[in-house]
Design an enzyme around this catalytic site. Structure first.
Site, PDB file in Angstrom:
ATOM      1  N   HIS A  45      49.519 -12.474  53.806  1.00 30.84           N
ATOM      2  CA  HIS A  45      48.909 -13.758  53.197  1.00 30.84           C
ATOM      3  C   HIS A  45      48.813 -14.917  54.640  1.00 30.84           C
ATOM      4  CE1 HIS A  45      47.167 -17.503  51.759  1.00 30.84           C
ATOM      5  NE2 HIS A  45      48.222 -18.138  51.562  1.00 30.84           N
ATOM      6  N   HIS A  47      46.795 -18.373  57.007  1.00 33.00           N
ATOM      7  CA  HIS A  47      45.652 -19.216  56.794  1.00 33.00           C
ATOM      8  C   HIS A  47      44.872 -19.368  58.263  1.00 33.00           C
ATOM      9  CE1 HIS A  47      47.465 -22.168  53.251  1.00 33.00           C
ATOM     10  NE2 HIS A  47      47.565 -20.723  53.039  1.00 33.00           N
ATOM     11  N   ASP A  70      34.530  -0.821  60.108  1.00 31.10           N
ATOM     12  CA  ASP A  70      35.533   0.070  60.311  1.00 31.10           C
ATOM     13  C   ASP A  70      36.898  -0.050  59.642  1.00 31.10           C
ATOM     14  OD1 ASP A  70      34.589   1.397  62.482  1.00 31.10           O
ATOM     15  OD2 ASP A  70      35.053  -0.122  63.877  1.00 31.10           O
ATOM     16  N   HIS A 119      41.173 -21.447  49.339  1.00 35.56           N
ATOM     17  CA  HIS A 119      42.632 -21.461  49.883  1.00 35.56           C
ATOM     18  C   HIS A 119      42.582 -20.498  51.185  1.00 35.56           C
ATOM     19  CE1 HIS A 119      47.146 -20.639  48.509  1.00 35.56           C
ATOM     20  NE2 HIS A 119      46.903 -20.594  49.795  1.00 35.56           N
ATOM     21  N   TYR A 177      37.976   9.377  63.741  1.00 39.55           N
ATOM     22  CA  TYR A 177      37.977   8.233  64.724  1.00 39.55           C
ATOM     23  C   TYR A 177      39.412   8.286  65.583  1.00 39.55           C
ATOM     24  CZ  TYR A 177      37.701   3.760  66.695  1.00 39.55           C
ATOM     25  OH  TYR A 177      37.645   2.757  67.764  1.00 39.55           O
TER      26      TYR A 177
END
Ligand SMILES: [Zn+2]
Length: 180
Positions: A45, A47, A70, A119, A177
């Site tokens: 997580h 910001h 991708d 958020h 790839y």
């Protein structure tokens, strides 16, 4: 941050198993994701600026180019807003729940991230490294999308053929790839 700052918690209960510090304040959100998406092995997580801008706008990120394709096989979705009751209640658990709710008809393996409305982004992966890579990719994709939409606000998403070609050459049984 060093290894001594790490806190080991029980995946079911969230109780601290090892370590002296308190776990992340978002621990319960992470646990909700691990429990709902058992195939994942890492959650991140942040910001980060551009991804958070989309979250603040309440907007998912459509696949506007192959960089997106991708890493994410379709729109990076934004959740609904949490209700006042959810915010004043078990907030961190509810934050996980709105992500899981948003994935009712989505595959968390091929779309390894979401934006929580107002958020910021959560990403996940097969392991912690994969989750970090997806967080970095999401931020770059969000930056490119911001620039693209500032140049041409009506830019449509790329077509299914290009989306599939790029996603599936890096992921899935026929991926080719890279150079190894
Ligand atoms: Zn946060």
């Amino acid at each position: 941050m060093t290894v001594s700052h790490m806190v080991v918690v029980d995946l079911e209960s969230g109780e601290v198993v090892e370590g002296r510090l308190a776990p992340s304040s978002n621990l319960l959100t992470h646990l909700a994701l691990y429990q709902a998406f058992p195939q994942i092995g890492g959650v991140v997580h942040t910001h980060s600026r551009f991804a958070t801008a989309f979250a603040q706008a309440g907007r998912g990120i459509l696949p506007l180019g192959t960089t997106h394709a991708d890493y994410f096989y379709g729109e990076i979705p934004c959740t609904r807003e949490l209700t006042p009751a959810e915010i004043s209640g078990a907030y961190e658990i509810e934050m996980g729940a709105v992500i899981v709710e948003r994935f009712t008809d989505l595959d968390p393996k091929s779309i390894p991230g979401a934006l929580v409305h107002g958020h910021g982004p959560f990403t996940w992966g097969r392991d912690a490294t994969g989750a970090v890579q997806n967080a970095a990719a999401l931020e770059e994709i969000a930056c490119m999308a911001t620039l693209t939409l500032s140049l041409a606000p009506d830019t449509p998403p790329i077509g299914d053929a290009l989306l599939a070609r790029h996603y599936l050459r890096k992921h899935g049984p026929r991926s080719y790839y890279g150079q190894t």
